[in-house]
Design an enzyme around this catalytic site. Structure first.
Site, PDB file in Angstrom:
ATOM      1  N   ILE A  17       0.870  -1.172   0.000  1.00  0.00           N
ATOM      2  CA  ILE A  17       0.000   0.000   0.000  1.00  0.00           C
ATOM      3  C   ILE A  17       0.917   1.236   0.000  1.00  0.00           C
ATOM      4  CG2 ILE A  17      -1.777   1.265   1.294  1.00  0.00           C
ATOM      5  CD1 ILE A  17      -2.555  -1.347   2.653  1.00  0.00           C
ATOM      6  N   GLY A  18       0.640   2.199  -0.872  1.00  0.00           N
ATOM      7  CA  GLY A  18       1.429   3.430  -0.892  1.00  0.00           C
ATOM      8  C   GLY A  18       2.781   3.317  -1.591  1.00  0.00           C
ATOM      9  N   GLU A  91      -2.862  -2.684 -12.388  1.00  0.00           N
ATOM     10  CA  GLU A  91      -2.480  -2.450 -10.988  1.00  0.00           C
ATOM     11  C   GLU A  91      -2.980  -3.635 -10.152  1.00  0.00           C
ATOM     12  OE1 GLU A  91      -3.719   1.342  -9.562  1.00  0.00           O
ATOM     13  OE2 GLU A  91      -2.942   0.986  -7.542  1.00  0.00           O
ATOM     14  N   ARG A  92      -2.041  -4.354  -9.555  1.00  0.00           N
ATOM     15  CA  ARG A  92      -2.330  -5.553  -8.756  1.00  0.00           C
ATOM     16  C   ARG A  92      -2.983  -6.659  -9.574  1.00  0.00           C
ATOM     17  NH1 ARG A  92      -0.899  -5.479  -3.750  1.00  0.00           N
ATOM     18  NH2 ARG A  92      -1.007  -3.599  -2.463  1.00  0.00           N
ATOM     19  N   GLU A 159      -7.981   4.646   5.589  1.00  0.00           N
ATOM     20  CA  GLU A 159      -6.696   4.063   6.001  1.00  0.00           C
ATOM     21  C   GLU A 159      -6.102   4.719   7.246  1.00  0.00           C
ATOM     22  OE1 GLU A 159      -4.497   4.587   2.396  1.00  0.00           O
ATOM     23  OE2 GLU A 159      -5.381   2.839   1.422  1.00  0.00           O
TER      24      GLU A 159
HETATM   25  P1  DGT Z   1      -0.358   2.991  -4.530  1.00  0.00           P
HETATM   26  O1  DGT Z   1      -0.657   3.647  -5.850  1.00  0.00           O
HETATM   27  O2  DGT Z   1       0.822   2.082  -4.597  1.00  0.00           O
HETATM   28  O3  DGT Z   1      -0.310   3.975  -3.414  1.00  0.00           O
HETATM   29  O4  DGT Z   1      -1.564   1.993  -4.310  1.00  0.00           O
HETATM   30  P2  DGT Z   1      -2.748   2.075  -3.308  1.00  0.00           P
HETATM   31  O5  DGT Z   1      -2.223   2.102  -1.925  1.00  0.00           O
HETATM   32  O6  DGT Z   1      -3.717   3.125  -3.718  1.00  0.00           O
HETATM   33  O7  DGT Z   1      -3.445   0.678  -3.652  1.00  0.00           O
HETATM   34  P3  DGT Z   1      -3.401  -0.686  -2.847  1.00  0.00           P
HETATM   35  O8  DGT Z   1      -3.915  -1.768  -3.725  1.00  0.00           O
HETATM   36  O9  DGT Z   1      -2.064  -0.971  -2.310  1.00  0.00           O
HETATM   37  O10 DGT Z   1      -4.424  -0.446  -1.684  1.00  0.00           O
HETATM   38  C1  DGT Z   1      -5.689   0.160  -1.817  1.00  0.00           C
HETATM   39  C2  DGT Z   1      -6.452  -0.047  -0.539  1.00  0.00           C
HETATM   40  O11 DGT Z   1      -7.183  -1.245  -0.641  1.00  0.00           O
HETATM   41  C3  DGT Z   1      -5.588  -0.194   0.683  1.00  0.00           C
HETATM   42  O12 DGT Z   1      -6.253   0.378   1.792  1.00  0.00           O
HETATM   43  C4  DGT Z   1      -5.446  -1.682   0.851  1.00  0.00           C
HETATM   44  C5  DGT Z   1      -6.712  -2.171   0.292  1.00  0.00           C
HETATM   45  N1  DGT Z   1      -6.591  -3.411  -0.468  1.00  0.00           N
HETATM   46  C6  DGT Z   1      -6.229  -3.584  -1.714  1.00  0.00           C
HETATM   47  N2  DGT Z   1      -6.376  -4.860  -2.102  1.00  0.00           N
HETATM   48  C7  DGT Z   1      -6.850  -5.485  -1.054  1.00  0.00           C
HETATM   49  C8  DGT Z   1      -7.199  -6.803  -0.806  1.00  0.00           C
HETATM   50  O13 DGT Z   1      -7.162  -7.720  -1.632  1.00  0.00           O
HETATM   51  N3  DGT Z   1      -7.599  -7.032   0.449  1.00  0.00           N
HETATM   52  C9  DGT Z   1      -7.610  -6.063   1.415  1.00  0.00           C
HETATM   53  N4  DGT Z   1      -7.974  -6.405   2.656  1.00  0.00           N
HETATM   54  N5  DGT Z   1      -7.323  -4.804   1.203  1.00  0.00           N
HETATM   55  C10 DGT Z   1      -6.948  -4.538  -0.015  1.00  0.00           C
END
Ligand code: DGT
Length: 218
Positions: A17-18, A91-92, A159
């Site tokens: 994340i982040g 993304e992911r 978050e």
């Molecule tokens: P970035 O651009 O690298 O900053 O990416 P983020 O932080 O916007 O995207 P990501 O996928 O790391 O996380 C988005 C939010 O969704 C974060 O609060 C974690 C949550 N998240 C993402 N995928 C999953 C999942 O499969 N399960 C759970 N529990 N949370 C997830």
């Protein structure tokens, strides 16, 4: 399928994340012939007026199963979405959902073993019955303390309660999956980039991946 009916070169962008996955995808917007699929976080925040991401963070015991089930659906939709270009950047993936997020909530007992079993069976069924193309994984490797600061700074409302220990655990799970290879399946070769760098330096690091990704677009 791309215009000439050849499968697109498919890249998953992974990292904590982040770690800058969205920024990485944005970097490639300047190039033609690439399909960019950003993560459907906005769909998770508004499913018929319900914010599943918020529900999951507020009451994980009650909502993690529902949330992960919807994550799987939206990720599968992205995997199956045709790309009219030679390169598709996502993304992911379903893999990080299973090996990082579901793995975490299984290990910390947020999920009942029966709930975990159902999610795992879905994952296996999809893997064995639905083609999921993957040619390269770009791993944006970060230090937990750095992404923790970024998460606090960007202040996404859901978050705010995320503790550093959660980020550390997610970091270990990404490393176990992509570097230590503890799961049998890693669907594609992994390119590791240093995503600790700040915005002023990160473009040069992103450029290191251009050759591998863009040569498929010419
Ligand atoms: P970035 O651009 O690298 O900053 O990416 P983020 O932080 O916007 O995207 P990501 O996928 O790391 O996380 C988005 C939010 O969704 C974060 O609060 C974690 C949550 N998240 C993402 N995928 C999953 C999942 O499969 N399960 C759970 N529990 N949370 C997830």
């Amino acid at each position: 399928m791309s215009a000439n009916n050849v499968k697109p070169f498919t890249v998953f962008v992974e990292g904590n994340i982040g770690s800058g996955k969205t920024t990485f995808l944005e970097h490639f917007r300047q190039f033609e012939d690439i399909t960019l699929l950003t993560e459907p976080v906005e769909m998770w925040r508004d499913l018929k007026g319900c914010n599943l991401l918020e529900l999951m963070y507020k009451d994980p015991e009650k909502w993690a199963m529902t949330f992960q089930s919807y994550v799987s659906l939206t990720m599968l939709d992205m995997h199956r979405r045709p790309a009219p270009t030679p390169v598709k950047l996502m993304e992911r993936s379903l893999f990080s959902a299973r090996y990082c997020f579901v793995e975490h909530i299984m290990r910390n007992n947020t999920l009942h073993p029966a709930q975990f079993a159902v999610l795992d069976e879905w994952f296996r069924f999809i893997q064995h019955n639905i083609p999921i193309d993957a040619d390269l994984i770009v791993y944006l490797k970060t230090s937990p303390s750095i992404v923790y600061q970024r998460i606090k700074k960007r202040a996404r409302s859901e978050e705010q309660c995320v503790p550093l220990s959660y980020i550390e655990e997610l970091h270990r799970l990404h490393e176990d999956w992509l570097i230590n290879r503890i799961h049998a399946e890693c669907p594609a070769p992994v390119l590791v980039l240093d995503a600790d760098l700040d915005l002023s330096q990160i473009t040069d690091e992103y450029k290191r991946s251009e050759h591998q990704i863009l040569r498929k677009a010419v």
